[in-house]
Design a protein around this motif. Structure first.
Motif, short mmCIF file in Angstrom:
data_model
loop_
_atom_site.label_atom_id
_atom_site.label_comp_id
_atom_site.label_asym_id
_atom_site.label_seq_id
_atom_site.Cartn_x
_atom_site.Cartn_y
_atom_site.Cartn_z
N ILE A 28 -10.26 89.20 28.26
CA ILE A 28 -10.84 90.41 27.89
C ILE A 28 -11.71 90.12 26.66
O ILE A 28 -11.42 89.72 25.57
N ALA A 29 -13.17 90.27 26.73
CA ALA A 29 -13.96 89.75 25.79
C ALA A 29 -14.95 90.94 24.99
O ALA A 29 -15.29 91.82 25.65
N ASP A 30 -15.23 90.87 23.73
CA ASP A 30 -15.99 91.43 23.10
C ASP A 30 -17.36 91.46 23.24
O ASP A 30 -17.81 90.55 24.16
N ALA A 31 -18.23 92.48 22.72
CA ALA A 31 -19.50 92.23 22.98
C ALA A 31 -20.47 90.94 22.71
O ALA A 31 -21.52 90.85 23.21
N ASN A 32 -19.96 89.97 21.66
CA ASN A 32 -20.53 89.09 21.28
C ASN A 32 -20.00 87.81 22.25
O ASN A 32 -20.55 86.83 22.00
N PHE A 33 -19.12 87.83 23.00
CA PHE A 33 -18.49 86.83 23.48
C PHE A 33 -19.52 86.30 24.47
O PHE A 33 -20.18 87.09 25.26
N PRO A 34 -19.81 84.81 24.65
CA PRO A 34 -20.73 84.66 25.83
C PRO A 34 -20.28 84.45 27.22
O PRO A 34 -19.93 83.46 27.79
N VAL A 42 -17.61 87.33 35.95
CA VAL A 42 -17.66 88.26 34.87
C VAL A 42 -17.54 89.57 35.61
O VAL A 42 -18.31 89.94 36.37
N ILE A 43 -16.82 90.47 34.92
CA ILE A 43 -16.56 91.92 35.41
C ILE A 43 -16.99 92.79 34.42
O ILE A 43 -16.51 92.72 33.27
N ARG A 44 -18.13 93.30 34.36
CA ARG A 44 -18.61 94.28 33.26
C ARG A 44 -17.60 95.55 33.18
O ARG A 44 -17.17 96.17 34.03
N ALA A 45 -17.51 95.96 31.99
CA ALA A 45 -16.90 97.10 31.66
C ALA A 45 -17.63 97.80 30.25
O ALA A 45 -16.95 97.92 29.18
N ASP A 46 -18.76 97.87 30.63
CA ASP A 46 -19.66 98.60 29.64
C ASP A 46 -19.01 100.11 29.21
O ASP A 46 -18.49 100.97 30.07
N ARG A 116 -12.72 79.31 29.62
CA ARG A 116 -13.56 78.69 31.02
C ARG A 116 -12.83 78.27 32.14
O ARG A 116 -13.26 78.20 33.08
N THR A 117 -11.45 78.40 31.68
CA THR A 117 -10.35 78.01 32.96
C THR A 117 -9.83 79.24 33.43
O THR A 117 -8.86 79.27 34.53
N ALA A 118 -10.32 80.52 33.04
CA ALA A 118 -9.76 81.75 33.34
C ALA A 118 -10.11 81.99 34.84
O ALA A 118 -11.01 81.75 35.16
N ALA A 119 -9.36 82.83 35.38
CA ALA A 119 -9.55 83.40 36.76
C ALA A 119 -10.98 84.49 36.69
O ALA A 119 -11.71 84.50 37.44
N TYR A 120 -10.89 85.32 35.46
CA TYR A 120 -12.12 86.31 35.31
C TYR A 120 -12.21 86.58 34.03
O TYR A 120 -11.29 86.27 32.96
N ILE A 121 -13.57 87.17 33.61
CA ILE A 121 -13.74 87.56 32.37
C ILE A 121 -14.20 89.00 32.17
O ILE A 121 -15.00 89.47 33.19
N VAL A 122 -13.49 89.93 31.44
CA VAL A 122 -13.84 91.26 31.58
C VAL A 122 -14.70 91.41 30.15
O VAL A 122 -14.19 91.34 29.14
N ALA A 123 -15.99 91.52 30.52
CA ALA A 123 -16.91 91.87 29.62
C ALA A 123 -17.24 93.45 29.02
O ALA A 123 -17.63 94.07 29.70
N THR A 124 -16.33 93.77 27.82
CA THR A 124 -16.35 95.08 27.29
C THR A 124 -17.44 95.13 26.39
O THR A 124 -18.18 94.15 26.04
N LEU A 129 -15.80 92.50 15.37
CA LEU A 129 -15.57 91.00 15.57
C LEU A 129 -14.20 90.48 16.07
O LEU A 129 -13.24 90.98 15.57
N TYR A 130 -14.04 89.54 16.67
CA TYR A 130 -12.96 88.89 17.04
C TYR A 130 -12.16 89.73 18.07
O TYR A 130 -10.79 89.51 18.18
N GLY A 131 -12.86 90.59 18.78
CA GLY A 131 -12.15 91.57 19.63
C GLY A 131 -11.94 90.86 21.13
O GLY A 131 -12.41 91.44 22.32
N ASN A 132 -11.36 89.58 21.05
CA ASN A 132 -11.23 88.67 22.37
C ASN A 132 -9.81 88.45 22.62
O ASN A 132 -9.14 88.27 21.75
N LEU A 133 -9.35 88.53 23.70
CA LEU A 133 -7.78 88.39 24.26
C LEU A 133 -7.80 87.77 25.54
O LEU A 133 -8.50 87.90 26.49
N ILE A 134 -6.84 86.74 25.76
CA ILE A 134 -6.78 86.04 26.99
C ILE A 134 -5.13 86.48 27.37
O ILE A 134 -4.18 86.44 26.59
N LEU A 135 -5.03 86.94 28.76
CA LEU A 135 -3.63 87.37 29.01
C LEU A 135 -3.35 86.39 30.25
O LEU A 135 -4.19 86.46 31.05
N LYS A 136 -2.00 85.96 30.27
CA LYS A 136 -1.49 85.10 31.50
C LYS A 136 -0.67 85.93 32.28
O LYS A 136 0.33 86.64 31.78
N LYS A 137 -1.03 86.04 33.34
CA LYS A 137 -0.36 86.85 34.45
C LYS A 137 0.97 86.35 34.67
O LYS A 137 1.32 85.24 35.21
#
Length: 148
Positions: A28-34, A42-46, A116-124, A129-137
């Protein structure tokens, strides 16, 4: 429109979390995450904050109980002991939705490597700042599946 599905989860996100298997990770990526240069789809969640997205995903996706760490946030550059408010909110959401899991911290470039090894990135559009989270299913157990 479906009943019982968190309204933040659009069809692409539902497809993504349904396709993920045990041990797969989602960012789950913040607006500044590449997001677009990391590699995973990448799945957009604008218009959605990272905390709202974490809440939505964890409403339907279990975390992995087979490993010691199952959720990660990005450390503050130059102050790895700091915990931004958004990261405290992540911890509260994980605790409320998934149970007794600690959100571990990763140094910025270690976080990027893991993303880089994740299945998906959700671009919110999380602007904190630092609003990034990785979750393992984790595993969905037979008693948790609804068959009507």
């Amino acid at each position: 429109m479906l009943k019982g599905i968190h309204p933040v989860l659009n069809p692409d996100l539902l497809r993504a979390i349904a396709r993920m298997g045990h041990g797969d990770e989602i960012v789950i990526a913040d607006a500044n995450f590449p997001s677009s240069t990391m590699g995973p789809e990448v799945i957009r969640a604008d218009g959605v904050s990272a905390t709202a997205m974490a809440e939505a995903i964890l409403t339907h996706m279990p975390l992995d109980t087979f490993v010691s760490e199952t959720a990660w946030r990005m450390q503050v550059v130059g102050d790895p002991e700091a915990t931004p408010e958004v990261c405290s909110e992540f911890q509260a959401i994980v605790s409320a939705r998934a149970g007794n899991f600690a959100v571990a911290s990763l140094e910025r470039f270690a976080f990027y490597d893991r993303a880089r090894t994740a299945a998906y990135i959700v671009a919110t559009t999380e602007f904190r700042l630092y609003g990034n989270l990785i979750l393992k299913k984790g595993v969905v157990h037979p008693g948790e599946v609804f068959w009507g």
